[in-house]
Design a protein around this motif. Structure first.
Motif, short mmCIF file in Angstrom:
data_model
loop_
_atom_site.label_atom_id
_atom_site.label_comp_id
_atom_site.label_asym_id
_atom_site.label_seq_id
_atom_site.Cartn_x
_atom_site.Cartn_y
_atom_site.Cartn_z
N GLU A 12 0.83 -1.19 0.00
CA GLU A 12 0.00 0.00 0.00
C GLU A 12 0.87 1.25 0.00
OE1 GLU A 12 -3.95 -1.69 2.36
OE2 GLU A 12 -2.66 -0.17 3.28
N ALA A 13 0.33 2.32 -0.51
CA ALA A 13 1.03 3.59 -0.49
C ALA A 13 1.43 3.94 0.94
CB ALA A 13 0.15 4.69 -1.07
N GLY A 14 2.66 4.41 1.07
CA GLY A 14 3.20 4.71 2.39
C GLY A 14 3.97 3.56 3.02
N GLY A 15 3.87 2.40 2.41
CA GLY A 15 4.55 1.24 2.93
C GLY A 15 6.01 1.16 2.52
N SER A 16 6.64 0.07 2.92
CA SER A 16 8.06 -0.13 2.66
C SER A 16 8.30 -1.50 2.04
CB SER A 16 8.86 -0.04 3.96
OG SER A 16 8.72 1.22 4.55
N LEU A 17 9.38 -1.59 1.31
CA LEU A 17 9.85 -2.85 0.76
C LEU A 17 11.36 -2.88 0.79
CD1 LEU A 17 7.73 -3.62 -2.45
CD2 LEU A 17 7.80 -4.96 -0.35
N ARG A 37 14.80 1.03 -12.44
CA ARG A 37 13.41 0.60 -12.52
C ARG A 37 12.83 1.00 -13.86
NH1 ARG A 37 10.27 4.75 -8.33
NH2 ARG A 37 10.50 6.64 -9.62
N GLN A 38 11.80 0.25 -14.24
CA GLN A 38 11.12 0.56 -15.49
C GLN A 38 9.63 0.35 -15.31
OE1 GLN A 38 12.54 -1.54 -18.99
NE2 GLN A 38 11.72 0.05 -20.32
N ALA A 39 8.90 1.45 -15.47
CA ALA A 39 7.44 1.40 -15.40
C ALA A 39 6.88 1.16 -16.80
CB ALA A 39 6.92 2.71 -14.83
N PRO A 40 5.68 0.65 -16.89
CA PRO A 40 5.08 0.38 -18.21
C PRO A 40 5.06 1.62 -19.08
CG PRO A 40 3.77 -0.62 -16.48
CD PRO A 40 4.80 0.22 -15.79
N LYS A 86 5.06 5.23 -3.13
CA LYS A 86 3.96 5.91 -3.80
C LYS A 86 3.50 5.08 -5.00
CE LYS A 86 6.33 10.27 -2.78
NZ LYS A 86 6.90 11.50 -3.37
N PRO A 87 2.27 5.29 -5.44
CA PRO A 87 1.82 4.53 -6.62
C PRO A 87 2.73 4.72 -7.83
CG PRO A 87 -0.06 5.51 -5.51
CD PRO A 87 1.16 6.03 -4.80
N GLU A 88 3.33 5.89 -7.94
CA GLU A 88 4.22 6.14 -9.09
C GLU A 88 5.54 5.39 -8.98
OE1 GLU A 88 2.67 8.41 -7.18
OE2 GLU A 88 3.93 10.18 -6.84
N ASP A 89 5.77 4.74 -7.86
CA ASP A 89 6.96 3.88 -7.73
C ASP A 89 6.72 2.49 -8.33
OD1 ASP A 89 7.48 5.27 -4.47
OD2 ASP A 89 8.53 5.79 -6.32
N THR A 90 5.51 2.24 -8.76
CA THR A 90 5.19 0.96 -9.37
C THR A 90 6.04 0.75 -10.62
OG1 THR A 90 2.94 0.90 -8.51
CG2 THR A 90 3.39 -0.39 -10.51
N ALA A 91 6.77 -0.35 -10.66
CA ALA A 91 7.69 -0.62 -11.76
C ALA A 91 8.33 -1.99 -11.55
CB ALA A 91 8.78 0.44 -11.83
N VAL A 92 9.02 -2.44 -12.55
CA VAL A 92 9.92 -3.58 -12.39
C VAL A 92 11.28 -3.01 -11.99
CG1 VAL A 92 11.04 -5.55 -13.48
CG2 VAL A 92 8.68 -4.94 -14.10
N THR A 119 12.33 -7.52 -10.50
CA THR A 119 11.31 -7.91 -9.54
C THR A 119 10.23 -6.84 -9.54
OG1 THR A 119 10.90 -8.61 -7.24
CG2 THR A 119 12.55 -6.88 -7.57
N GLN A 120 8.98 -7.24 -9.60
CA GLN A 120 7.86 -6.31 -9.73
C GLN A 120 7.51 -5.70 -8.38
OE1 GLN A 120 5.85 -5.42 -12.60
NE2 GLN A 120 5.08 -3.89 -11.13
N VAL A 121 7.41 -4.38 -8.39
CA VAL A 121 6.92 -3.65 -7.23
C VAL A 121 5.64 -2.94 -7.65
CG1 VAL A 121 7.35 -1.74 -5.65
CG2 VAL A 121 9.19 -3.35 -6.19
N THR A 122 4.57 -3.21 -6.92
CA THR A 122 3.29 -2.56 -7.20
C THR A 122 2.81 -1.87 -5.94
OG1 THR A 122 2.73 -4.27 -8.82
CG2 THR A 122 0.93 -2.89 -8.01
N VAL A 123 2.56 -0.57 -6.07
CA VAL A 123 2.11 0.22 -4.93
C VAL A 123 0.67 0.65 -5.19
CG1 VAL A 123 2.59 2.20 -3.47
CG2 VAL A 123 4.48 1.02 -4.63
N SER A 124 -0.20 0.23 -4.31
CA SER A 124 -1.61 0.57 -4.47
C SER A 124 -1.93 1.85 -3.72
CB SER A 124 -2.48 -0.57 -3.94
OG SER A 124 -2.25 -0.75 -2.55
#
Length: 125
Positions: A12-17, A37-40, A86-92, A119-124
């Motif tokens: 989720e947004a605000g979380g960590s990985l 990283r590379q977003a679609p 953040k959602p905009e961090d969503t990327a491989v 590795t896929q990172v998806t931030v909702s």
């Protein structure tokens, strides 16, 4: 050198990985390590890099307050800790290795001769 990235997932947004990159095959300390990283639909972009010995780091301006790159040369691993996602961090996210001299880092993906599979990172939101 072979690289294996892991640690991605849905957060989720605000979380960590914490992403990890395991290296094998060649002397790990011969290589500076980087994360990209590379977003679609977007170009691959630099996130962070660390020198062979780990003393020098470099971060993309857009992320430097939220990410930390590290390496453990005894374990042949590199890591990327990401906070306040953040959602905009969503990327491989890809780890990469660049052969170079001590104390050197680079943002240029062309200097990285070895890449992990991503590795896929998806931030909702």
């Amino acid at each position: 050198v072979q690289l294996q990235a892991s640690g991605g997932g849905l957060v989720e947004a605000g979380g960590s990985l914490r992403l990890s990159c395991a290296a094998s095959g060649r002397t790990f300390t011969n290589y500076a390590m980087g994360w990209f990283r590379q977003a679609p639909g977007k170009e691959r972009e630099f996130v962070a890099a660390i020198s062979r010995g780990g003393r020098i780091t470099d971060y993309a301006e857009s992320m430097k307050k939220r990410v930390t790159i590290a390496r453990d040369n005894a374990k042949n691993t590199a890591a990327l800790k990401m906070n306040s996602l953040k959602p905009e961090d969503t990327a491989v996210y890809y780890c990469a290795a660049a052969e170079g001299v001590t104390g050197w880092v680079t943002r240029d993906p062309l200097r990285y001769g070895y890449w992990g599979q991503g590795t896929q990172v998806t931030v909702s939101s």
